[in-house]
Write a protein that holds these residues in place. Structure first.
Motif, PDB file in Angstrom:
ATOM      1  N   TYR A 268       0.853  -1.185   0.000  1.00 37.07           N
ATOM      2  CA  TYR A 268       0.000   0.000   0.000  1.00 37.07           C
ATOM      3  C   TYR A 268       0.892   1.238   0.000  1.00 37.07           C
ATOM      4  CZ  TYR A 268      -4.340   2.544   1.023  1.00 37.07           C
ATOM      5  OH  TYR A 268      -5.449   3.356   0.955  1.00 37.07           O
ATOM      6  N   SER A 269       0.367   2.347  -0.512  1.00 40.19           N
ATOM      7  CA  SER A 269       1.170   3.567  -0.595  1.00 40.19           C
ATOM      8  C   SER A 269       0.295   4.791  -0.361  1.00 40.19           C
ATOM      9  CB  SER A 269       1.817   3.679  -1.981  1.00 40.19           C
ATOM     10  OG  SER A 269       0.824   3.908  -2.976  1.00 40.19           O
ATOM     11  N   ARG A 270       0.949   5.896  -0.023  1.00 39.69           N
ATOM     12  CA  ARG A 270       0.211   7.148   0.164  1.00 39.69           C
ATOM     13  C   ARG A 270      -0.419   7.596  -1.153  1.00 39.69           C
ATOM     14  NH1 ARG A 270      -0.212  11.021   4.476  1.00 39.69           N
ATOM     15  NH2 ARG A 270      -1.816  12.456   3.748  1.00 39.69           N
ATOM     16  N   ALA A 271       0.251   7.344  -2.262  1.00 40.07           N
ATOM     17  CA  ALA A 271      -0.304   7.731  -3.560  1.00 40.07           C
ATOM     18  C   ALA A 271      -1.604   6.975  -3.835  1.00 40.07           C
ATOM     19  CB  ALA A 271       0.711   7.460  -4.669  1.00 40.07           C
ATOM     20  N   ARG A 272      -1.628   5.700  -3.509  1.00 36.91           N
ATOM     21  CA  ARG A 272      -2.864   4.921  -3.706  1.00 36.91           C
ATOM     22  C   ARG A 272      -3.969   5.450  -2.794  1.00 36.91           C
ATOM     23  NH1 ARG A 272      -3.749  -1.573  -2.581  1.00 36.91           N
ATOM     24  NH2 ARG A 272      -6.030  -1.513  -2.720  1.00 36.91           N
ATOM     25  N   PHE A 273      -3.616   5.751  -1.545  1.00 38.72           N
ATOM     26  CA  PHE A 273      -4.598   6.293  -0.608  1.00 38.72           C
ATOM     27  C   PHE A 273      -5.182   7.600  -1.143  1.00 38.72           C
ATOM     28  CE2 PHE A 273      -5.426   9.241   2.940  1.00 38.72           C
ATOM     29  CZ  PHE A 273      -6.441   8.551   3.595  1.00 38.72           C
ATOM     30  N   GLN A 274      -4.316   8.486  -1.639  1.00 39.11           N
ATOM     31  CA  GLN A 274      -4.808   9.777  -2.140  1.00 39.11           C
ATOM     32  C   GLN A 274      -5.716   9.596  -3.353  1.00 39.11           C
ATOM     33  OE1 GLN A 274      -3.320  11.853   0.934  1.00 39.11           O
ATOM     34  NE2 GLN A 274      -4.641  12.635  -0.658  1.00 39.11           N
ATOM     35  N   ASN A 275      -5.444   8.585  -4.151  1.00 39.27           N
ATOM     36  CA  ASN A 275      -6.330   8.300  -5.275  1.00 39.27           C
ATOM     37  C   ASN A 275      -7.701   7.816  -4.785  1.00 39.27           C
ATOM     38  OD1 ASN A 275      -6.756   7.792  -8.267  1.00 39.27           O
ATOM     39  ND2 ASN A 275      -7.121   5.745  -7.463  1.00 39.27           N
ATOM     40  N   GLU A 276      -7.696   7.020  -3.710  1.00 40.89           N
ATOM     41  CA  GLU A 276      -8.950   6.480  -3.190  1.00 40.89           C
ATOM     42  C   GLU A 276      -9.816   7.545  -2.528  1.00 40.89           C
ATOM     43  OE1 GLU A 276      -7.584   3.274  -0.712  1.00 40.89           O
ATOM     44  OE2 GLU A 276      -7.759   1.817  -2.328  1.00 40.89           O
ATOM     45  N   VAL A 277      -9.214   8.590  -1.980  1.00 36.89           N
ATOM     46  CA  VAL A 277     -10.017   9.653  -1.377  1.00 36.89           C
ATOM     47  C   VAL A 277     -10.473  10.670  -2.420  1.00 36.89           C
ATOM     48  CG1 VAL A 277      -8.855   9.399   0.846  1.00 36.89           C
ATOM     49  CG2 VAL A 277      -8.058  11.146  -0.767  1.00 36.89           C
ATOM     50  N   GLY A 278     -10.001  10.526  -3.652  1.00 32.01           N
ATOM     51  CA  GLY A 278     -10.404  11.423  -4.731  1.00 32.01           C
ATOM     52  C   GLY A 278     -11.745  11.037  -5.322  1.00 32.01           C
ATOM     53  N   PRO A 279     -12.189  11.758  -6.338  1.00 32.26           N
ATOM     54  CA  PRO A 279     -13.513  11.501  -6.935  1.00 32.26           C
ATOM     55  C   PRO A 279     -13.668  10.098  -7.500  1.00 32.26           C
ATOM     56  CG  PRO A 279     -12.631  13.620  -7.651  1.00 32.26           C
ATOM     57  CD  PRO A 279     -11.519  12.927  -6.929  1.00 32.26           C
ATOM     58  N   ALA A 280     -12.570   9.482  -7.947  1.00 35.41           N
ATOM     59  CA  ALA A 280     -12.654   8.152  -8.557  1.00 35.41           C
ATOM     60  C   ALA A 280     -12.508   7.019  -7.554  1.00 35.41           C
ATOM     61  CB  ALA A 280     -11.587   8.014  -9.642  1.00 35.41           C
ATOM     62  N   GLY A 281     -12.333   7.350  -6.266  1.00 36.53           N
ATOM     63  CA  GLY A 281     -12.110   6.314  -5.265  1.00 36.53           C
ATOM     64  C   GLY A 281     -13.296   6.119  -4.349  1.00 36.53           C
ATOM     65  N   ALA A 282     -13.224   5.074  -3.530  1.00 33.93           N
ATOM     66  CA  ALA A 282     -14.345   4.697  -2.669  1.00 33.93           C
ATOM     67  C   ALA A 282     -14.147   5.096  -1.217  1.00 33.93           C
ATOM     68  CB  ALA A 282     -14.563   3.188  -2.751  1.00 33.93           C
ATOM     69  N   VAL A 283     -13.112   5.884  -0.896  1.00 36.63           N
ATOM     70  CA  VAL A 283     -12.872   6.297   0.477  1.00 36.63           C
ATOM     71  C   VAL A 283     -13.396   7.723   0.666  1.00 36.63           C
ATOM     72  CG1 VAL A 283     -11.126   6.737   2.241  1.00 36.63           C
ATOM     73  CG2 VAL A 283     -10.869   4.785   0.699  1.00 36.63           C
ATOM     74  N   TYR A 284     -14.260   7.895   1.658  1.00 36.77           N
ATOM     75  CA  TYR A 284     -14.903   9.184   1.928  1.00 36.77           C
ATOM     76  C   TYR A 284     -14.165   9.848   3.086  1.00 36.77           C
ATOM     77  CZ  TYR A 284     -18.586   7.524  -1.143  1.00 36.77           C
ATOM     78  OH  TYR A 284     -19.287   7.053  -2.241  1.00 36.77           O
ATOM     79  N   SER A 285     -13.054  10.478   2.764  1.00 39.06           N
ATOM     80  CA  SER A 285     -12.200  11.054   3.796  1.00 39.06           C
ATOM     81  C   SER A 285     -11.813  12.473   3.424  1.00 39.06           C
ATOM     82  CB  SER A 285     -10.941  10.196   3.981  1.00 39.06           C
ATOM     83  OG  SER A 285     -10.125  10.718   5.010  1.00 39.06           O
ATOM     84  N   GLY A 286     -11.717  13.308   4.458  1.00 36.70           N
ATOM     85  CA  GLY A 286     -11.331  14.697   4.257  1.00 36.70           C
ATOM     86  C   GLY A 286     -12.088  15.587   5.217  1.00 36.70           C
ATOM     87  N   SER A 287     -12.182  16.860   4.859  1.00 36.65           N
ATOM     88  CA  SER A 287     -12.937  17.817   5.660  1.00 36.65           C
ATOM     89  C   SER A 287     -14.419  17.513   5.564  1.00 36.65           C
ATOM     90  CB  SER A 287     -12.669  19.233   5.138  1.00 36.65           C
ATOM     91  OG  SER A 287     -13.207  19.357   3.818  1.00 36.65           O
ATOM     92  N   PRO A 288     -15.228  18.069   6.470  1.00 38.09           N
ATOM     93  CA  PRO A 288     -16.681  17.869   6.359  1.00 38.09           C
ATOM     94  C   PRO A 288     -17.233  18.294   5.006  1.00 38.09           C
ATOM     95  CG  PRO A 288     -16.144  18.724   8.526  1.00 38.09           C
ATOM     96  CD  PRO A 288     -14.871  18.767   7.728  1.00 38.09           C
ATOM     97  N   GLU A 289     -16.711  19.374   4.446  1.00 38.14           N
ATOM     98  CA  GLU A 289     -17.202  19.852   3.145  1.00 38.14           C
ATOM     99  C   GLU A 289     -16.919  18.831   2.050  1.00 38.14           C
ATOM    100  OE1 GLU A 289     -16.112  23.414   5.677  1.00 38.14           O
ATOM    101  OE2 GLU A 289     -15.190  21.499   5.162  1.00 38.14           O
ATOM    102  N   ARG A 290     -15.712  18.302   2.036  1.00 33.06           N
ATOM    103  CA  ARG A 290     -15.333  17.342   1.000  1.00 33.06           C
ATOM    104  C   ARG A 290     -16.141  16.039   1.139  1.00 33.06           C
ATOM    105  NH1 ARG A 290     -10.957  16.189  -2.421  1.00 33.06           N
ATOM    106  NH2 ARG A 290      -9.860  18.048  -1.676  1.00 33.06           N
ATOM    107  N   VAL A 291     -16.237  15.536   2.357  1.00 36.65           N
ATOM    108  CA  VAL A 291     -16.947  14.272   2.561  1.00 36.65           C
ATOM    109  C   VAL A 291     -18.432  14.436   2.242  1.00 36.65           C
ATOM    110  CG1 VAL A 291     -17.586  12.530   4.268  1.00 36.65           C
ATOM    111  CG2 VAL A 291     -15.264  13.451   4.245  1.00 36.65           C
ATOM    112  N   ALA A 292     -19.021  15.547   2.647  1.00 33.76           N
ATOM    113  CA  ALA A 292     -20.437  15.784   2.368  1.00 33.76           C
ATOM    114  C   ALA A 292     -20.708  15.834   0.872  1.00 33.76           C
ATOM    115  CB  ALA A 292     -20.897  17.077   3.034  1.00 33.76           C
ATOM    116  N   ALA A 293     -19.851  16.522   0.138  1.00 35.82           N
ATOM    117  CA  ALA A 293     -20.038  16.632  -1.313  1.00 35.82           C
ATOM    118  C   ALA A 293     -19.957  15.264  -1.975  1.00 35.82           C
ATOM    119  CB  ALA A 293     -18.997  17.576  -1.901  1.00 35.82           C
ATOM    120  N   LYS A 294     -19.034  14.420  -1.508  1.00 41.01           N
ATOM    121  CA  LYS A 294     -18.873  13.099  -2.112  1.00 41.01           C
ATOM    122  C   LYS A 294     -20.047  12.193  -1.772  1.00 41.01           C
ATOM    123  CE  LYS A 294     -15.241   9.669  -2.937  1.00 41.01           C
ATOM    124  NZ  LYS A 294     -13.820   9.323  -2.701  1.00 41.01           N
ATOM    125  N   ILE A 295     -20.539  12.260  -0.529  1.00 43.16           N
ATOM    126  CA  ILE A 295     -21.697  11.451  -0.149  1.00 43.16           C
ATOM    127  C   ILE A 295     -22.927  11.891  -0.928  1.00 43.16           C
ATOM    128  CG2 ILE A 295     -23.307  10.906   1.727  1.00 43.16           C
ATOM    129  CD1 ILE A 295     -20.929  11.010   3.648  1.00 43.16           C
TER     130      ILE A 295
END
Length: 343
Positions: A268-295
């Protein structure tokens, strides 16, 4: 449609303030405290998973849920998931009907085949029967929750002839089936007329849209009952994006490295993690604004009735999870509701 919001945990064994792993007993006590906090801030559902391995503390989820029921009043309680393939449907019904009684009607049965297989050998089942075990046992469980005498026969367990099981619930009890994304699994759920929980743990939510469409088409074809669809996905909320990501990454790394050694995954790598928290990934992580928008985007895309955030991921500390739960309930959910209301 009124959207509900839930939290799921597998009871991951976490690290304390000193950096050492907590005991499994303390981890379970922490899960109860996390559920109490979830109810206090208006979360609709709390689910705990079943595992039989050292990195997850919960092997008897109904026991943990009963402890939570005694300390809460309104939050709905279920699993994420009960491994039905290696359990007995009669006992599953009896345990959940008992939970429903002590919680005053708040129990939900959420079953699945299990993405981990330790329970099969532990309870004397052959992995070669993986599919047949689940199909037969789900069929029987669906009959049992009708709460009428059951006559049933199969090849995986003894037949029943007019069997009646107790206790009866006061208002019935819903069943959901956790699905990873195979068409056959979605059609099975529709055929039995039970609820569909989509476990989205990789890729974008949009790639699951065909499964939602298949579910609705299949329900219409079979003439069964449609239920609101639930999405289950991992995530972690922090004050800012960087706070959330810096807190979450070590836990995700530890979890993936542990499981990856068993399954031959790449490191596993930080680059993979950052991809997963992005729009194309399945991890809902970040600030409340970012997570709310993705949900909100997921709810729009799939038309789901409930979103469950799997807030426990690897060795992330209890304190960090409690703060994440607080932000999810007090900031993320209100933002999601406003975004959907604007639509």
């Amino acid at each position: 449609m009124s959207i509900q919001f839930g939290l799921d945990t597998f009871g991951d064994v976490t690290r304390g303030q000193d950096g050492e792993l907590l005991s499994q007993a303390q981890t379970i006590r922490n899960v109860v405290a996390q559920a109490e906090l979830a109810e206090s801030i208006g979360i609709d559902f709390f689910g705990v998973g079943e595992h039989h391995r050292p990195d997850f503390a919960i092997s008897a989820p109904e026991m943990v849920l009963a402890a939570i029921a005694a300390r809460t009043d309104s939050i709905r309680l279920g699993t994420a998931v009960t491994v039905l393939s290696s359990d007995d449907p009669v006992r599953v019904y009896e345990r959940f009907a008992t939970l429903d009684a002590v919680s005053s009607g708040r129990a939900e049965i959420v079953v699945g085949r299990g993405s981990f297989v330790e329970s099969f050998a532990l309870f004397g089942h052959d992995l070669r029967d993986y599919e047949a075990l689940f199909e037969e046992k789900l069929e029987l469980l669906v009959e049992l929750v009708k709460e009428q005498p059951v006559t049933w026969s199969g090849t995986m367990r003894p037949a029943l002839d007019g069997a009646d099981v107790f206790p009866k619930t006061e208002n019935g009890m819903p069943i959901w089936v956790g699905v990873g994304g195979s068409p056959e699994s979605v059609m099975r759920v529709a055929r039995h007329g039970v609820g569909l929980m989509l476990a989205i743990i990789g890729g974008s939510a949009g790639r699951f849209a065909p499964f939602v469409e298949l579910y609705h088409r299949s329900v219409a074809s079979y003439g069964t009952q449609a239920h609101p669809i639930v999405v289950h996905s991992p995530g972690h909320v922090g004050e800012t994006d960087d706070d959330a990501w810096d807190e979450a990454y070590p836990g995700f790394e530890a979890m993936h490295e542990t499981i990856g050694r068993e399954r031959g995954w790449p490191a596993y790598s930080r680059a993979r993690f950052q991809n997963e928290v992005g729009p194309a990934g399945a991890v809902y992580s970040g600030s409340p604004e970012r997570v709310a928008a993705k949900i909100a985007d997921t709810i729009r895309t799939l038309g789901v009735g409930r979103f469950d955030l799997k807030y426990a991921n690897g060795t992330l500390s209890h304190e960090a999870m409690m703060r994440s739960i607080e932000l999810y309930g007090t900031e993320v959910i209100p933002r999601v509701k406003r975004l959907l209301a604007d639509d």
